[in-house]
Scaffold this active site. Structure first.
Site, PDB file in Angstrom:
ATOM      1  N   LYS A  86      28.347  17.947 -38.196  1.00  0.00           N
ATOM      2  CA  LYS A  86      28.759  19.329 -38.362  1.00  0.00           C
ATOM      3  C   LYS A  86      30.256  19.470 -38.073  1.00  0.00           C
ATOM      4  O   LYS A  86      30.757  18.719 -37.233  1.00  0.00           O
ATOM      5  CB  LYS A  86      27.941  20.278 -37.480  1.00  0.00           C
ATOM      6  N   TYR A 121      28.286  26.419 -33.675  1.00  0.00           N
ATOM      7  CA  TYR A 121      27.194  26.597 -32.698  1.00  0.00           C
ATOM      8  C   TYR A 121      26.875  28.076 -32.505  1.00  0.00           C
ATOM      9  O   TYR A 121      25.707  28.459 -32.419  1.00  0.00           O
ATOM     10  CB  TYR A 121      27.571  25.988 -31.334  1.00  0.00           C
TER      11      TYR A 121
END
Lengths: 378, 378
Positions: free
Chosen positions: B138, B224
């Site tokens: 990510k 996140y």
């Protein structure tokens, strides 16, 4: 021209012996003596809703420097109930019509305005006109213009003014203000604060009526988030942007349901806040260069609870915040201690409230603020 | 035309015995047998920076269904160090130039791309072209366009694709997803999520180089916050607005330092997030109609910690999230279990990232999102 009244005396007395020494004459000496014998200042609560009933009146049983001396109510049937419960003399009971005659009542030193927001200015100004010191419940009013009018009226009448910011007298708040001032955890980089509850009650309550409340969540709980953002950072913000969210328009017909806002501070800190009448929230967290501190719950009636990155639990014996608050104001009047919640603080917060509403109206556009140290109390 | 490779087989094998039954011939039977004997899938890490060194390689010592089979590095001196430490055969060691010859190496089943963000697309597509399953760290890429290209390449190659969202395999995340799905605390009304740290290190690190990172805090930690906002609410947002704050421009020359964003959800929930390279933050809190749940820390390497309004502490035995994550992907390939972090999830988050940057460029203007259930994994 106004007569020099015992109110003027109380107002100057806070400045200490110098003021007393500068003044003279038999009547002043007499007033001084009366005050010293009396020791406790008499407070009259204006508006006997749930906050007066369940918070202020019980708190006034715990105060050291003031006491519940009178009431002002628009509901005649409440008079007897309160009179019996708190042993209030009939001469200290007023309604909204005869309220101004309170000027003649020496038993009342302080008028605490606990009415719906839109009535704060009117009654605070009338209280000042009656020569009484004023506590105006938060939010101070429903516009900056009204805040200015209250401040002006109190200044002209020579009476003291404070806003019902009970958290400013709370030891947990004082503790985090100390962390910020002493840089216990270094510089504050980011503050997050939430203040909200889920309103499911009577749809006709005044808080949902814009004419009476001046606004919804922001006017009510948002003021806590603004305050925590400021004392969590230690300075006034230099800008604010904001957004409004509506999911229950059938209930929140006139007033804001949920608002988020973001602040920049001249110190370099950034903050975001949430306030809502449709979500719970009760928190301050300050992320600093060398650690963090947090209060959660941060602004309910207590006990408050706090923690720091040192592993410490912030803990103080629980006292009614409202008792601490009213005693702080009484000490300010009697002893000249600092006014921990002056009118300028309420005005500053209303400037921010108006900027938040303006940002929302302008699609979230950042609003610059030029507040200097307005309302900052060390 | 591509040859039917063992990768195609692995890719279909996940569909269970039906797929095996539909296929036939000696080579397939043999591949099947090899796979079953082998049990563990071989992973090659591409990029041996700190995340590979201190998280992924150690985690691969704990995995049940995959193991560290190979490495791909641009730093020749790392080859011997890793080879010795992890007993990696020379034939499984590649550099960026000869990387594509990995297609011929049956010991490598999965390529895990752990390079700077701007290199994710190129290497993920090359890995797919080599017939390898792909884990892309990510953020999935630095644009939605690149995410589409990766998804297309993997689809065309018949290989599986997942994004390095370790939290999707974490039991704490699964627990809060369950709360949302089962309405344990009622409907979610408001979610607050923070994800940040204070970057003080090497000013030449790739995360501060926009060409390599594609962006700052938002690309790194912001993902996140986006993820926690979504699983804290249980659906994709329908709009987002955002703000950017800069206080250390001399350090954050090219990339965003602090970003706040606000989400609306079709469920009626609202969320706000903060992400920063100049402030710590590591939290998810969901305020619901009948209570709340929170994780703090919410997305560090663990142990994660959680609490609920019931007074419960959320607690699970600590396992390396990356081990759980890689095992989940291996099981998806081997056993046909769900892909808990599919490419569509990474693409969805990049759509949100782009909308956040667009909102900032437009002075905080709300951006509508039309995501449906893209990337939502129950």
């Amino acid at each position: 021209m106004k007569l020099f009244s015992r109110r003027d005396f109380s107002a100057t007395m806070g400045k200490g012996i110098t003021a007393t020494a500068l003044l003279g004459g038999t009547s002043l000496a007499c007033a001084n003596s009366t005050k010293q014998d009396k020791k406790k200042l008499g407070i009259a609560l204006v508006g006997l809703g749930s906050y007066s009933t369940y918070q202020l009146a019980p708190s006034l049983q715990d105060t050291e420097h003031c006491y519940l001396a009178g009431i002002v109510t628009g509901t005649p049937e409440k008079e007897k109930v309160w009179q019996d419960k708190y042993d209030i003399p009939s001469k200290n009971i007023y309604n909204y019509e005869n309220f101004d005659t309170i000027a003649k009542n020496d038993a009342i030193d302080i008028v605490y305005v606990v009415l719906p927001n839109s009535m704060h200015a009117d009654f605070s100004i009338r209280a000042a006109g009656a020569g009484k010191h004023v506590i105006c419940e938060k939010p101070m009013a429903i516009s900056v213009e009204e805040c200015d009018a209250i401040i002006k009226a109190c200044k002209e009448a020579g009476v003291k003014l404070s806003v019902g910011y009970r958290m400013q007298s709370d030891p947990y708040t004082k503790e985090v203000k100390k962390y910020v001032a002493e840089k216990t955890f270094g510089d504050v980089h980011f503050v997050s604060s939430d203040a909200g509850y889920i309103s499911r009650g009577n749809p006709n309550q005044w808080r949902l009526n814009k004419k009476l409340s001046g606004g919804g969540a922001l006017m009510n709980m948002g003021v806590y988030s603004i305050q925590t953002s400021i004392y969590g950072c230690g300075s006034n913000p230099s800008s604010v942007s904001a957004q409004e969210f509506s999911t229950r328009p059938e209930y929140f017909k006139e007033t804001d349901e949920t608002i988020t806002a973001q602040f920049e501070f001249p110190t370099g800190a950034v903050a975001h806040m949430m306030t809502s009448h449709n979500a719970n929230g009760n928190r301050l967290k300050s992320h600093c260069s060398k650690g963090w501190f947090e209060l959660e719950p941060a602004h309910s009636y207590g006990p408050i609870s706090g923690r720091t990155s040192n592993g410490n639990v912030i803990s103080f014996p629980h006292k009614r915040q409202q008792a601490l608050q009213m005693d702080d104001f009484a000490k300010h009047i009697l002893l000249g201690t600092p006014n921990v919640a002056p009118g300028e603080m309420g005005k500053r917060d209303m400037i921010i409230v108006e900027a938040i509403y303006r940002s929302i109206a302008e699609g979230g556009k950042k609003q610059m603020l030029d507040l200097g140290n307005m309302g900052i109390v060390p």
